[in-house]
Design an enzyme around this catalytic site. Structure first.
Site, PDB file in Angstrom:
ATOM      1  N   HIS A 155      -1.621  -2.096  -5.696  1.00  0.00           N
ATOM      2  CA  HIS A 155      -0.794  -3.291  -5.890  1.00  0.00           C
ATOM      3  C   HIS A 155      -1.615  -4.571  -5.788  1.00  0.00           C
ATOM      4  CE1 HIS A 155       3.595  -1.793  -5.558  1.00  0.00           C
ATOM      5  NE2 HIS A 155       2.820  -0.830  -6.010  1.00  0.00           N
ATOM      6  N   ARG A 197      -1.698   2.683  -1.966  1.00  0.00           N
ATOM      7  CA  ARG A 197      -0.728   1.885  -2.719  1.00  0.00           C
ATOM      8  C   ARG A 197      -1.017   0.395  -2.576  1.00  0.00           C
ATOM      9  NH1 ARG A 197       4.817   0.033  -1.960  1.00  0.00           N
ATOM     10  NH2 ARG A 197       5.932   0.124  -3.953  1.00  0.00           N
ATOM     11  N   HIS A 256       0.597   9.945  -6.295  1.00  0.00           N
ATOM     12  CA  HIS A 256       1.881  10.327  -5.697  1.00  0.00           C
ATOM     13  C   HIS A 256       1.885  11.756  -5.175  1.00  0.00           C
ATOM     14  CE1 HIS A 256       4.516   6.965  -7.674  1.00  0.00           C
ATOM     15  NE2 HIS A 256       3.582   6.507  -6.853  1.00  0.00           N
ATOM     16  N   ASN A 296       6.965  -5.090  -3.634  1.00  0.00           N
ATOM     17  CA  ASN A 296       6.231  -4.995  -2.375  1.00  0.00           C
ATOM     18  C   ASN A 296       7.070  -5.165  -1.119  1.00  0.00           C
ATOM     19  OD1 ASN A 296       3.833  -4.757  -3.855  1.00  0.00           O
ATOM     20  ND2 ASN A 296       3.466  -6.962  -3.846  1.00  0.00           N
TER      21      ASN A 296
END
Length: 275
Positions: free
Chosen positions: A21, A17, A148, A49
């Site tokens: 990001h 992740r 996910h 975040n």
């Protein structure tokens, strides 16, 4: 990464992740790793975040070991890309060759992080638009959402889904409510697995869950909700090898997202600050 996973079963998902990001905000330049300074407000505390990104200490550890061997040679951005790949592989995913040569940003942008990253509440058209802006097709967006299949999410991000949405398996909703009170502010940080069946195995059960209306986040379930991505989800739910191969290819493409031409970069010796 092997040592980190022994200590923390969530870390592969967290590093993956972190990489996503980072790359979605001005390219894969390790800008998300920068602490705030007097001259800029960084990305760590942006809305997508601030209460959820983690894994910075693992990157720091890897960087310190690399610096001890060859100082000033390997960028933080390359370390993050490699760590994300290795975490996926260690949890059962397919490997891919990570192109190297990234350089590190000398600044970061909280406003860009706030505006460019998709939210857990996003609908399908928003997801398609956000990924399209980065050069990804709708199908690539869907396969990347398969990240996910590992990791967890906080109650505040799925409360509305389990209490107010109808495209959800009733038994699944009841199970999730046990750890996520209906009132806002209560249990917001309580965690639930994004893939309840195998939360630390990187495979296609995430897509099987969507077919069964057991997507945890709204941004998950919209991929299979009488929309344009239903057939893609069906394919991946039935073919794990296809999912793993397509995910690996999409990750190479994501890793190639670069800062804007002319951006001043460097190879940082400390991932949290510029040289």
């Amino acid at each position: 990464m092997t040592k980190a996973l022994i200590l923390d079963s969530r870390i592969a998902a967290s590093i993956l992740r972190l990489f996503f990001h980072d790359c979605f905000v001005n390219g894969c330049d390790a800008s998300i790793l920068l602490d705030d300074t007097a001259t800029f407000t960084g990305e760590k505390n942006a809305a997508p975040n601030g209460r959820s990104v983690r894994g910075f200490e693992v990157v720091d550890t890897i960087k310190s070991l690399v610096e001890a061997s060859c100082s000033g040679v390997v960028s933080c951005a390359d370390i993050l890309a490699l760590a994300a790949r290795d975490g996926v592989v260690l949890q059962g995913g397919q490997s891919w060759t990570v192109p190297l040569g990234r350089r590190d940003a000398r600044t970061a942008s909280q406003s860009a992080a706030n505006s460019q990253l998709p939210a857990p509440s996003s609908n399908l058209s928003t997801l398609i638009s956000v990924f399209s802006a980065k050069g990804f097709t709708a199908a690539e967006m869907t396969v990347l959402s398969g990240a996910h299949t590992i990791g967890q999410a906080g109650c505040e991000n799925f409360r509305n889904r389990i209490y107010n949405q109808t495209n959800i398996d009733p038994a699944f909703a009841i199970t999730r409510r046990a750890n996520c009170p209906s009132n806002t502010g209560s249990g917001d940080r309580n965690l639930a697995p994004l893939d309840v069946q195998t939360p630390t195995r990187f495979e296609n059960t995430y897509f099987q869950n969507l077919v069964d209306q057991r997507g945890l986040l709204n941004s998950d379930q919209v991929l299979f909700n009488d929309g344009s991505q239903d057939a893609v989800v069906q394919t991946y739910s039935q073919n794990n090898a296809r999912f793993l191969a397509d995910f690996a290819a999409a990750m190479v493409k994501m890793g190639n997202l670069s800062p804007a031409p002319g951006t001043v970069t460097e190879i940082r010796r400390n991932c949290r600050m510029t040289n």
